[in-house]
Design a protein around this motif. Structure first.
Motif, PDB file in Angstrom:
ATOM      1  N   ILE A 146       0.830  -1.212   0.000  1.00 22.90           N
ATOM      2  CA  ILE A 146       0.000   0.000   0.000  1.00 22.90           C
ATOM      3  C   ILE A 146       0.868   1.266   0.000  1.00 22.90           C
ATOM      4  N   SER A 147       1.973   1.228   0.737  1.00 22.08           N
ATOM      5  CA  SER A 147       2.813   2.430   0.862  1.00 22.08           C
ATOM      6  C   SER A 147       3.891   2.505  -0.212  1.00 22.08           C
ATOM      7  N   SER A 148       3.942   1.506  -1.102  1.00 23.98           N
ATOM      8  CA  SER A 148       4.999   1.409  -2.125  1.00 23.98           C
ATOM      9  C   SER A 148       6.382   1.261  -1.504  1.00 23.98           C
ATOM     10  N   LEU A 149       6.420   0.696  -0.320  1.00 24.73           N
ATOM     11  CA  LEU A 149       7.714   0.358   0.267  1.00 24.73           C
ATOM     12  C   LEU A 149       8.337  -0.791  -0.525  1.00 24.73           C
ATOM     13  N   GLU A 195     -16.061  -0.680   0.410  1.00 30.38           N
ATOM     14  CA  GLU A 195     -15.991   0.660  -0.198  1.00 30.38           C
ATOM     15  C   GLU A 195     -14.859   0.725  -1.224  1.00 30.38           C
ATOM     16  N   ILE A 196     -13.731   0.142  -0.888  1.00 24.88           N
ATOM     17  CA  ILE A 196     -12.571   0.201  -1.806  1.00 24.88           C
ATOM     18  C   ILE A 196     -12.866  -0.583  -3.086  1.00 24.88           C
ATOM     19  N   ILE A 197     -13.516  -1.730  -2.908  1.00 20.29           N
ATOM     20  CA  ILE A 197     -13.859  -2.553  -4.082  1.00 20.29           C
ATOM     21  C   ILE A 197     -14.870  -1.815  -4.960  1.00 20.29           C
ATOM     22  N   ALA A 198     -15.824  -1.152  -4.324  1.00 18.75           N
ATOM     23  CA  ALA A 198     -16.877  -0.473  -5.094  1.00 18.75           C
ATOM     24  C   ALA A 198     -16.315   0.757  -5.814  1.00 18.75           C
ATOM     25  N   ASP A 199     -15.370   1.430  -5.178  1.00 20.99           N
ATOM     26  CA  ASP A 199     -14.810   2.626  -5.803  1.00 20.99           C
ATOM     27  C   ASP A 199     -13.326   2.759  -5.439  1.00 20.99           C
ATOM     28  N   PRO A 200     -12.488   2.190  -6.300  1.00 20.23           N
ATOM     29  CA  PRO A 200     -11.049   2.158  -5.988  1.00 20.23           C
ATOM     30  C   PRO A 200     -10.421   3.545  -5.880  1.00 20.23           C
ATOM     31  N   SER A 201     -11.141   4.599  -6.261  1.00 20.12           N
ATOM     32  CA  SER A 201     -10.528   5.926  -6.127  1.00 20.12           C
ATOM     33  C   SER A 201     -10.316   6.276  -4.637  1.00 20.12           C
ATOM     34  N   HIS A 202     -11.015   5.557  -3.750  1.00 21.13           N
ATOM     35  CA  HIS A 202     -10.791   5.789  -2.309  1.00 21.13           C
ATOM     36  C   HIS A 202      -9.382   5.404  -1.875  1.00 21.13           C
ATOM     37  N   SER A 230      -6.377 -15.778  12.669  1.00 26.43           N
ATOM     38  CA  SER A 230      -6.795 -15.019  11.480  1.00 26.43           C
ATOM     39  C   SER A 230      -7.619 -13.818  11.923  1.00 26.43           C
ATOM     40  N   TRP A 231      -7.329 -12.652  11.351  1.00 27.88           N
ATOM     41  CA  TRP A 231      -7.940 -11.401  11.783  1.00 27.88           C
ATOM     42  C   TRP A 231      -8.703 -10.744  10.641  1.00 27.88           C
ATOM     43  N   PRO A 232     -10.037 -10.700  10.742  1.00 33.81           N
ATOM     44  CA  PRO A 232     -10.824 -10.112   9.648  1.00 33.81           C
ATOM     45  C   PRO A 232     -10.504  -8.646   9.368  1.00 33.81           C
ATOM     46  N   VAL A 233      -9.954  -7.906  10.353  1.00 28.37           N
ATOM     47  CA  VAL A 233      -9.641  -6.498  10.070  1.00 28.37           C
ATOM     48  C   VAL A 233      -8.654  -6.392   8.900  1.00 28.37           C
ATOM     49  N   LEU A 234      -7.849  -7.447   8.716  1.00 32.01           N
ATOM     50  CA  LEU A 234      -6.841  -7.384   7.651  1.00 32.01           C
ATOM     51  C   LEU A 234      -7.466  -7.409   6.262  1.00 32.01           C
ATOM     52  N   LEU A 235      -8.774  -7.698   6.208  1.00 37.21           N
ATOM     53  CA  LEU A 235      -9.463  -7.750   4.915  1.00 37.21           C
ATOM     54  C   LEU A 235      -9.329  -6.433   4.154  1.00 37.21           C
ATOM     55  N   TRP A 236      -9.378  -5.303   4.865  1.00 37.46           N
ATOM     56  CA  TRP A 236      -9.297  -4.044   4.121  1.00 37.46           C
ATOM     57  C   TRP A 236      -7.898  -3.808   3.573  1.00 37.46           C
ATOM     58  N   MET A 237      -6.901  -4.247   4.330  1.00 34.53           N
ATOM     59  CA  MET A 237      -5.528  -4.054   3.832  1.00 34.53           C
ATOM     60  C   MET A 237      -5.271  -4.969   2.632  1.00 34.53           C
ATOM     61  N   LEU A 238      -5.806  -6.183   2.706  1.00 34.54           N
ATOM     62  CA  LEU A 238      -5.661  -7.098   1.569  1.00 34.54           C
ATOM     63  C   LEU A 238      -6.373  -6.521   0.341  1.00 34.54           C
ATOM     64  N   THR A 239      -7.562  -5.990   0.573  1.00 32.60           N
ATOM     65  CA  THR A 239      -8.335  -5.427  -0.536  1.00 32.60           C
ATOM     66  C   THR A 239      -7.605  -4.227  -1.139  1.00 32.60           C
ATOM     67  N   ALA A 240      -7.107  -3.352  -0.273  1.00 27.99           N
ATOM     68  CA  ALA A 240      -6.404  -2.162  -0.770  1.00 27.99           C
ATOM     69  C   ALA A 240      -5.146  -2.570  -1.543  1.00 27.99           C
ATOM     70  N   ALA A 241      -4.398  -3.524  -0.998  1.00 24.57           N
ATOM     71  CA  ALA A 241      -3.155  -3.950  -1.655  1.00 24.57           C
ATOM     72  C   ALA A 241      -3.475  -4.587  -3.012  1.00 24.57           C
ATOM     73  N   ALA A 242      -4.476  -5.460  -3.027  1.00 26.94           N
ATOM     74  CA  ALA A 242      -4.813  -6.155  -4.274  1.00 26.94           C
ATOM     75  C   ALA A 242      -5.323  -5.165  -5.317  1.00 26.94           C
ATOM     76  N   LYS A 243      -6.189  -4.270  -4.911  1.00 28.29           N
ATOM     77  CA  LYS A 243      -6.745  -3.282  -5.836  1.00 28.29           C
ATOM     78  C   LYS A 243      -5.647  -2.365  -6.370  1.00 28.29           C
ATOM     79  N   LYS A 244      -4.743  -1.969  -5.494  1.00 22.87           N
ATOM     80  CA  LYS A 244      -3.661  -1.074  -5.926  1.00 22.87           C
ATOM     81  C   LYS A 244      -2.845  -1.712  -7.048  1.00 22.87           C
TER      82      LYS A 244
END
Ligand code: GLC
Length: 461
Positions: free
Chosen positions: A311-314, A441-448, A372-386
């Motif tokens: 996500i951070s382009s590290l 939200e990220i999946i619906a609109d990746p501009s977020h 396993s932690w469901p909170v990580l779902l948003w980070m996975l989604t953001a990383a995959a979408k990016k």
């Protein structure tokens, strides 16, 4: 979207709204968990790291007031003077959590800097998340004036001073105690754990955008630019593990002295589980190791650090794809029945006893230790979408949707395949709820993504 999916989202919204905490009549944060069945311990507090997931959702939905108030009030909790009293929190520290206390007809905020927390660990991640969230607030609202305020500029400087200060090591990474992040119990993360380094990199990038170039900020801005390059290089080169790198480490020379040393950290081949790793790591996959220090390379996979590195382009572009390839090709290990493993694999037997201090909450394949932690779902989604790999996110969300609402938004899941609701998991855990909503939200609109993600640094190309 299916009716079922819509209904789950609705329930999540309702639960998120219920979790909002008020202070002096205004919304200020979200409670960690609203479980009706278990005693709260400190789950009745607003945790900085937990609130970030909720905050992104609020920003996306145009509810920026709660985020602004949160940023303003948590900034007031940050100690501003140099502290020589070891029992007081250091200057610059942002607390792990706070709660609204009522006394003598008045309300005030009581912060926990780790001085009350189990294990008494100060959070190293809270300040980093705070900066990352401030940047998101500025992007979402287009309002730079909050970040430009002198108290906010000072707040950023003080957080960074804590990280940029020269310590007892010669590395660009930040040195922290064990349990200083989301994993807030002993798990062998003393030193330079990846999860913190990824957040550190993102916070440095965010600060370079937020700090006004003036005389007061001059030194800290110099410190940031001086740190970004070496930090990036260190992480991309010395934390990186793929088949090619494994071959290099396998045949490392040791006891090298001086500037030319290739094996700078003096890693002994025998300390690495080569045969297991060579079998597990797919040819197309790779990841950043969990920790690096003198004669130590922790080869466990940590999700937060790896996802935030994307996500951070590290991580560079190829590495980002290799990390996602690993998740895709080792799906049953890393995702299983609930996205996703916080850390893989679990420490077992003697390792568990020695490294966790025989912690029963962190028994193998439970909680932080392979849970396993469901909170990580948003980070996975953001990383995959990016990285344009949205199919991975869709698949993971579909898996999470099978259980989340039914299991009343459990905090974490246990077992190698994440099939069991965590032994001591809270229900109605707010960041589980917010993590799901944010992923949707990220999946619906990746501009977020622009709120969360960073473009590759120019100097790194
Ligand atoms: C646990 C987690 C920590 C989280 C807190 C509140 O202590 O380890 O990461 O912030 O619960 O949810």
């Amino acid at each position: 979207m299916s009716d079922r999916s819509l209904a789950i989202e609705e329930q999540a919204w309702e639960a998120l709204e219920k979790s909002i905490i008020h202070y002096q009549g205004k919304p200020i944060g979200t409670i960690a968990a609203l479980d009706p069945d278990i005693t709260a311990l400190n789950y009745d507090q607003c945790f900085i790291r937990d609130f970030v997931s909720s905050a992104f959702v609020f920003l996306i939905k145009g509810k920026s007031d709660i985020v602004r108030y949160f940023l303003e009030e948590t900034l007031k909790l940050q100690p501003k003077t140099v502290q020589l009293d070891c029992l007081k929190p250091s200057r610059g520290l942002i607390p792990a959590s706070f709660k609204v206390v009522h006394a003598n007809g008045r309300e005030y905020l009581k912060a926990d800097f780790g001085d009350h927390a189990i294990g008494r660990v100060a959070p190293a991640d809270a300040g980093l998340w705070w900066i990352i969230l401030l940047r998101a607030y500025v992007i979402a609202t287009g309002d730079k004036s909050l970040a430009e305020r002198s108290d906010f500029q000072e707040g950023i400087r003080l957080i960074l001073e804590l990280c940029l200060v020269t310590r007892f090591d010669m590395y660009p990474m930040v040195l922290v105690p064990d349990g200083a992040s989301m994993i807030d119990r002993r798990l062998g993360l003393y030193g330079h754990p990846l999860d913190i380094q990824s957040l550190y990199y993102a916070a440095l990038r965010a600060s370079s955008e937020l700090l006004t170039p003036n005389k007061e900020n001059q030194n800290i801005i110099y410190g940031i630019y001086n740190r970004l390059g070496p930090l990036l290089k260190q992480l991309r080169e010395n934390y990186w593990l793929d088949t090619e790198r494994l071959n290099v480490i396998y045949r490392f020379q040791v006891e090298e002295y001086g500037e030319e040393a290739l094996n700078q950290f003096n890693i002994y081949s025998d300390s690495i589980p080569f045969y297991r790793l060579a079998k597990w790591l797919p040819e197309a996959g790779g990841y950043l190791a969990g920790n690096l220090g003198p004669s130590q390379l922790d080869c466990r996979f940590f999700a937060l650090g790896n996802l935030m590195a994307i996500i951070s382009s590290l991580a560079d572009e190829q590495q980002c794809h290799q990390i996602l390839n690993l998740i895709e090709l080792r799906w049953s290990d890393l995702i299983g029945n609930m996205p996703m493993k916080l850390c893989y694999p679990a420490l077992e037997d003697t390792e568990w006893r020695l490294i966790t201090g025989a912690d029963p909450k962190n028994r193998p394949w439970s909680y932080h230790n392979g849970g396993s932690w469901p909170v990580l779902l948003w980070m996975l989604t953001a990383a995959a979408k990016k990285m344009d790999r949205g199919e991975l996110a869709h698949h993971a969300i579909a898996i999470a949707e099978r259980r989340l609402a039914e299991d009343r938004w459990a905090e974490y899941y246990d077992g190698p395949d994440g099939r069991l609701i965590g032994k001591e998991a809270r229900k109605y855990q707010t960041w589980t709820i917010a993590g799901y909503l944010l992923a949707k939200e990220i999946i619906a609109d990746p501009s977020h993504l622009k709120l969360i993600a960073f473009e590759p640094a120019l100097s790194a190309n």
